[in-house]
Scaffold this active site. Structure first.
Site, PDB file in Angstrom:
ATOM      1  N   HIS A 199       0.798  -1.235   0.000  1.00  0.00           N
ATOM      2  CA  HIS A 199       0.000   0.000   0.000  1.00  0.00           C
ATOM      3  C   HIS A 199       0.819   1.268   0.000  1.00  0.00           C
ATOM      4  O   HIS A 199       0.250   2.356  -0.075  1.00  0.00           O
ATOM      5  CB  HIS A 199      -0.925   0.031   1.220  1.00  0.00           C
ATOM      6  CG  HIS A 199      -2.135  -0.824   1.057  1.00  0.00           C
ATOM      7  ND1 HIS A 199      -3.290  -0.351   0.473  1.00  0.00           N
ATOM      8  CD2 HIS A 199      -2.382  -2.113   1.370  1.00  0.00           C
ATOM      9  CE1 HIS A 199      -4.199  -1.316   0.461  1.00  0.00           C
ATOM     10  NE2 HIS A 199      -3.666  -2.407   0.987  1.00  0.00           N
TER      11      HIS A 199
ATOM     12  N   LYS B 207      -9.451  13.846   4.162  1.00  0.00           N
ATOM     13  CA  LYS B 207      -8.589  12.660   4.190  1.00  0.00           C
ATOM     14  C   LYS B 207      -7.698  12.779   5.415  1.00  0.00           C
ATOM     15  O   LYS B 207      -7.685  13.805   6.057  1.00  0.00           O
ATOM     16  CB  LYS B 207      -7.753  12.562   2.906  1.00  0.00           C
ATOM     17  CG  LYS B 207      -7.034  13.870   2.552  1.00  0.00           C
ATOM     18  CD  LYS B 207      -6.253  13.763   1.266  1.00  0.00           C
ATOM     19  CE  LYS B 207      -7.072  13.816   0.002  1.00  0.00           C
ATOM     20  NZ  LYS B 207      -7.019  12.611  -0.812  1.00  0.00           N
ATOM     21  N   ARG B 208      -6.951  11.737   5.741  1.00  0.00           N
ATOM     22  CA  ARG B 208      -6.024  11.855   6.847  1.00  0.00           C
ATOM     23  C   ARG B 208      -5.074  13.032   6.612  1.00  0.00           C
ATOM     24  O   ARG B 208      -4.726  13.336   5.471  1.00  0.00           O
ATOM     25  CB  ARG B 208      -5.211  10.559   6.997  1.00  0.00           C
ATOM     26  CG  ARG B 208      -5.996   9.444   7.625  1.00  0.00           C
ATOM     27  CD  ARG B 208      -6.444   9.792   9.031  1.00  0.00           C
ATOM     28  NE  ARG B 208      -5.338   9.787   9.955  1.00  0.00           N
ATOM     29  CZ  ARG B 208      -5.183   8.898  10.942  1.00  0.00           C
ATOM     30  NH1 ARG B 208      -6.076   7.941  11.129  1.00  0.00           N
ATOM     31  NH2 ARG B 208      -4.147   8.973  11.748  1.00  0.00           N
TER      32      ARG B 208
ATOM     33  N   LYS C 152       0.139  14.350   1.647  1.00  0.00           N
ATOM     34  CA  LYS C 152      -1.151  14.676   1.039  1.00  0.00           C
ATOM     35  C   LYS C 152      -1.305  16.182   0.800  1.00  0.00           C
ATOM     36  O   LYS C 152      -2.211  16.626   0.115  1.00  0.00           O
ATOM     37  CB  LYS C 152      -2.292  14.154   1.911  1.00  0.00           C
ATOM     38  CG  LYS C 152      -2.403  12.608   1.923  1.00  0.00           C
ATOM     39  CD  LYS C 152      -3.511  12.147   2.861  1.00  0.00           C
ATOM     40  CE  LYS C 152      -3.635  10.637   2.957  1.00  0.00           C
ATOM     41  NZ  LYS C 152      -4.368  10.026   1.829  1.00  0.00           N
TER      42      LYS C 152
ATOM     43  N   THR D 200      -8.639   6.539  -2.744  1.00  0.00           N
ATOM     44  CA  THR D 200      -9.984   6.072  -3.110  1.00  0.00           C
ATOM     45  C   THR D 200     -10.989   7.198  -2.908  1.00  0.00           C
ATOM     46  O   THR D 200     -12.041   7.202  -3.537  1.00  0.00           O
ATOM     47  CB  THR D 200     -10.411   4.861  -2.254  1.00  0.00           C
ATOM     48  OG1 THR D 200     -10.156   5.146  -0.870  1.00  0.00           O
ATOM     49  CG2 THR D 200      -9.679   3.602  -2.671  1.00  0.00           C
TER      50      THR D 200
ATOM     51  N   LYS E 209     -14.539   8.395  -5.079  1.00  0.00           N
ATOM     52  CA  LYS E 209     -15.871   8.707  -4.546  1.00  0.00           C
ATOM     53  C   LYS E 209     -16.357  10.055  -5.065  1.00  0.00           C
ATOM     54  O   LYS E 209     -17.522  10.204  -5.448  1.00  0.00           O
ATOM     55  CB  LYS E 209     -15.825   8.731  -3.006  1.00  0.00           C
ATOM     56  CG  LYS E 209     -15.346   7.444  -2.361  1.00  0.00           C
ATOM     57  CD  LYS E 209     -15.017   7.667  -0.878  1.00  0.00           C
ATOM     58  CE  LYS E 209     -14.208   6.513  -0.305  1.00  0.00           C
ATOM     59  NZ  LYS E 209     -13.597   6.839   1.005  1.00  0.00           N
TER      60      LYS E 209
HETATM   61  C1  LIG Z   1     -12.373   6.978   1.388  1.00  0.00           C
HETATM   62  C2  LIG Z   1     -11.973   7.328   2.751  1.00  0.00           C
HETATM   63  C3  LIG Z   1     -10.627   7.548   3.051  1.00  0.00           C
HETATM   64  C4  LIG Z   1      -9.529   7.505   2.004  1.00  0.00           C
HETATM   65  O1  LIG Z   1      -9.438   8.795   1.438  1.00  0.00           O
HETATM   66  P1  LIG Z   1      -8.179   9.216   0.540  1.00  0.00           P
HETATM   67  O2  LIG Z   1      -8.588  10.568   0.024  1.00  0.00           O
HETATM   68  O3  LIG Z   1      -8.062   8.225  -0.558  1.00  0.00           O
HETATM   69  O4  LIG Z   1      -7.010   9.277   1.431  1.00  0.00           O
HETATM   70  C5  LIG Z   1     -10.287   7.880   4.345  1.00  0.00           C
HETATM   71  N1  LIG Z   1     -11.221   7.973   5.305  1.00  0.00           N
HETATM   72  C6  LIG Z   1     -12.525   7.780   5.050  1.00  0.00           C
HETATM   73  C7  LIG Z   1     -13.514   7.926   6.146  1.00  0.00           C
HETATM   74  C8  LIG Z   1     -12.945   7.448   3.772  1.00  0.00           C
HETATM   75  O5  LIG Z   1     -14.244   7.242   3.529  1.00  0.00           O
END
Ligand SMILES: *Cc1c(COP(=O)(O)O)cnc(C)c1O
Length: 845
Positions: free
Chosen positions: A392, A583-584, A589, A691, A695
């Protein structure tokens, strides 16, 4: 389960306002219309109503008068669970030829009620049944706590994969840990992140079945004995000093249309002896339960670090605990069904989600050697034809290594096995004429460069049949960088499997309004086959369709504006561009890039207050690991900039900045359908896939992003004209990072960036502590590991292009619709079919 009934159910759902908020820490789900457009079978409603009433009375012990929202949720979940079990009994009558076992230290599941109702086709039936009881479905949904057994993308991927495997009819078990406390709850105190324990199990979990009959003994420490089993054959046996019980708790995972029900089996740690009676009777009441506390600590809390290796003993204990329990369980099942453990690779495919379960390599060897008496060669054959590993990340700080000394103390037998595997591996190199020290050091399972440490990535790689990356770029970088030498030894081993998301959660459930629009436009088959979304391309300039598409977004933006007001106290205009980065929080990032662009925009607005600036709302969300100082300071900066910008009357509605606390799956479900712009701005080469990016694009937000991870494949699918790409690509990053003084030069060449950094460094946003953000600005000026300064000007350019695009609504909506129309490939159903075919070699119906 009748297919038409499920479709009927989905078709009747309509989008509407957000349900009222009941728990400040979790987002309420979007409620759907109270009156279904198509009739729901009266019998089904009455049956479910009575089932819920009975659960409330007999399982919860409450009357409708005394029931709280949480009780109604539990009663509804229990009633639906019965139906899942019934579907399960119908679907699992025969032993499948091959099962998939997905081992993951994290499953970021979120709420399950909407998933269960939707996949059983019972949303409208449940709504009507609860209405008969005087209860609102949206309220009940809002009372379910999020199961946050994961940190971010890796854990959410595991949850999406579980749902997809059930939906495409792939027999699978997920294996993980039943943490008492999932990811911490985040709040802000003067803009500083505060962490509080999360308590999802405080009132039990109505979805799960405790399975005390599926309990295994997990050992730690001790020593290894030798015995002669026959002339010249020596068997080694591990004698652990300490043992802990792993008790299974099963959560059923129901697939689309109730087709398949799989199991997520989560292990809870329990002591062999709940209390030491002798000690207790001797008056040492605390000491009498000390052992129990030590044992139970293993499944107490989720480690809250993301993309960094924790490196602590308890973490290694967690990893071994769940891996050993899972392997013992699946080997026992296999032997019970098939008799001979040697045929394991024919009937089981094990996927290791990252290196967290990499100890599976020596543990499976140990089980086969010690418990089943296989020869080394047979055991190695079984192991390396059953295990597969998903990588990952290539970030050095995230690659797990464990000190040999710790492994020898905690898992002495495993360390012996690793030494033997490594010895044979290196002998093989020598045999092939590759005995130069540099090569051996590079492929060895032991890193001897700073103390002796076991490289878990190398171990997983060497012990697996297939190793996969999670986007095309990431897989290519795996082959070229961290695993280059191992790859050269076995060029077919690394394969790519680009991540995906489950459309049931991220489209059907999170955005029922848009889903209904899609169904009306291209037909209900789109719910089964997302490729049919392509039909929306033809409507991208159809005025009436565009109007309805925009109206759905508008409704969700109004609902999000209410959430923003409730939780952040900021009023925002729903007609402004909603620009979202959730995101985190991690330096790679680059939330800091977004914040600095915000400061630069603020300065530009102040300099020319009468220009017609495109109104924007910058929305941030995300948690920082509690020990990640720099990330927490970035959150504080975003909050301080928000305060200054939002309070400045000269800026007014042209720029608002909000940081929504406690980002979670539920909050993501509320935010994503309301987003106009999706920020995916990681340093190229550092985000393995992402991911969140998928979305957003599926729900019609346009992406501003770098050529990183799956952004590249999203661009290839939606079309370069429908995405805003900026900055260096991965090769460019590599080249620039090698130049001396790149940050200094970039700042020198960008007066806008220099001015924004000066403003932050001057204390303009932190007058009470002028030097507060110097650690951030100094780092950018002198190091800037993530090349933020280098990408800044092009990011600014892309953002101004976005401003201009927003002011041409017809063109904007056309692009948005093309995004929704072309994202089908990013369904995790597609990912799972590819894994099934090319990694697991399982036939999917
Ligand atoms: C999809 C998702 C992530 C991953 O987000 P990235 O932008 O790909 O880092 C992290 N936390 C939650 C709650 C998510 O639904």
């Amino acid at each position: 389960m009748g297919v038409s009934k499920v479709l009927n159910d989905v078709l009747t759902r309509a989008s509407g306002k957000e349900a009222p908020e009941h728990d400040a820490t979790t987002a309420a789900r979007p409620a759907t219309s109270a009156v279904p457009a198509l009739p729901v079978s009266g019998d089904a409603v009455a049956d479910l109503r009575e089932a819920i009433r009975a659960k409330l009375a007999f399982a919860i012990g409450k009357s409708p008068e005394t029931a709280r929202e949480r009780d109604w949720f539990a009663a509804t979940a229990l009633a639906l669970r019965d139906r899942i079990v019934a579907a399960c009994a119908a679907s699992n009558r025969t032993v499948p030829n091959k099962r998939v076992y997905y081992l993951s230290l994290e499953f970021l599941i979120g709420r399950l009620l909407s998933d269960a109702m939707n996949n059983l086709g019972l949303v409208e039936t449940t709504r009507a049944a609860l209405k008969d009881l005087g209860v609102d479905l949206g309220t009940v949904e809002g009372a379910e706590p999020d199961a946050a057994l994961g940190n971010g993308g890796l854990g959410r991927l595991a949850a999406c994969f579980m749902e997809s495997m059930a939906s495409i009819g792939l027999p699978a078990y997920g294996y993980g840990i039943r943490y008492d406390h999932g990811l911490f709850r985040q709040s802000f105190e003067n803009g500083w992140q505060r962490e509080a324990p999360e308590t999802w199990l405080a009132e039990g979990n109505p979805w799960e079945f405790a399975r005390p009959d599926a309990t295994y003994t997990i050992g730690f420490g001790g020593h290894v004995t030798m015995s002669m089993v026959s002339e010249g054959v020596i068997r080694r046996n591990w004698q652990p000093a300490e043992t802990v019980k792993a008790v299974a708790h099963d959560v059923p995972v129901v697939g689309w249309k109730g087709r398949t029900v799989n199991t997520l089996r989560l292990w809870k740690a329990e002591a062999e002896q709940p209390v030491d009676l002798a000690q207790f009777n001797g008056g040492d009441h605390v000491g009498a339960v000390a052992n129990r506390m030590r044992a139970e600590a293993i499944s107490r809390v989720l480690y809250p670090s993301d993309s960094t290796s924790a490196g602590q003993e308890l973490r290694l204990r967690q990893e071994y605990f769940f891996t050993s329990a899972s392997l013992q369980d699946l080997v026992r099942r296999h032997v019970a069904e098939r008799g001979d453990v040697r045929s394991l690779p024919d009937h089981a495919a094990i996927q290791l989600n990252d290196t967290h379960p990499a100890i599976a390599v020596p543990e499976l060897m140990r089980i086969l050697l010690e418990d089943h008496g296989l020869t080394w060669d047979d055991a190695w054959h079984v192991t390396t034809n059953t295990l597969n590993y998903t990588n990952h990340t290539l970030l050095p700080e995230a690659l797990e290594t464990w000190p040999v000394e710790l492994m020898e103390r905690l898992l002495p037998r495993h360390m012996q096995i690793i030494y033997l595997i490594n010895w044979m591996h290196l002998e093989e190199q020598a045999k092939n004429g590759r005995s130069d020290a540099a090569h051996l050091a590079s492929v060895s399972l032991i890193d001897e460069s700073h103390g002796r440490r076991v490289r878990m990535g190398h171990l997983a790689f060497h012990g697996s049949r297939r190793v996969n990356g999670v986007s095309a770029l990431h897989t290519e970088l795996m082959r070229k960088t961290v695993f280059a030498d191992l790859h050269a030894l076995d060029p077919d081993k690394i394969v790519n499997k680009t991540n995906g998301i489950t459309f049931r959660r991220w489209f059907h459930n999170a955005n029922p309004g848009l889903t209904r629009l899609a169904v009306e436009a291209v037909g209900a088959d789109v719910l089964d086959n997302p490729e049919l979304l392509k039909g929306l391309d033809a409507l991208a300039q159809d005025a009436s369709f565009v109007e309805r598409y925009a109206a759905v977004r508008r409704g969700r933006k109004e609902a999000l504006a209410e959430i923003i007001y409730d939780r952040a106290g900021v009023s925002v205009d729903p007609s402004a561009l909603f620009d979202v980065q959730i995101k985190r929080i991690h330096e790679y990032k680059r939330q800091l890039l977004n914040v600095i662009e915000t400061v630069a925009l603020y300065q530009a607005i102040k300099a020319e207050p009468h220009k017609d600036w495109t109104p924007r709302v910058k929305i941030f969300g995300g948690k920082a690991a509690p020990s990640y100082t720099q990330a927490k300071l970035i959150i504080k900066l975003a909050c301080d900039v928000a305060r200054a910008v939002n309070d400045d009357p000269e800026v007014a509605d042209r720029l608002k900045v909000v940081f929504l606390p406690n980002y979670s799956v539920s909050l993501a479900e509320a935010i994503i359908p309301a987003a106009d712009l999706s920020e995916q701005i990681s340093t190229a080469g550092m985000e393995a896939s992402g991911t969140g990016n998928m979305k957003f694009a599926l729900n019609g937000a346009l992406t501003v992003g770098t050529l990183d991870g799956a952004n590249i494949e999203i661009r290839d699918h939606v079309g370069a004209e429908n995405i805003f790409i900026f900055g260096l690509d991965a090769a460019g990053v590599q080249a620039r990072a090698a130049e001396p003084h790149y940050a200094r030069d970039a700042i020198w060449n960008s007066p806008r960036l220099a001015a924004a950094l000066d403003m932050i460094a001057s204390g303009r946003f932190s007058p009470e502590e002028p030097n507060r953000f110097r650690p951030l600005t100094d780092d950018l000026r002198h190091r800037d590991q993530y090349l933020l300064t280098v990408d800044f000007d092009d990011y600014w350019r892309a953002q101004r292009e976005i401003d201009a695009a927003w002011n041409d609504p017809a063109a904007w909506w056309k692009r948005a619709i093309h995004n929704t129309a072309r994202m089908a490939w990013f369904s995790s159903d597609r990912s799972m079919r590819e894994y099934a075919e090319e990694i697991w070699r399982v036939r999917v119906a």
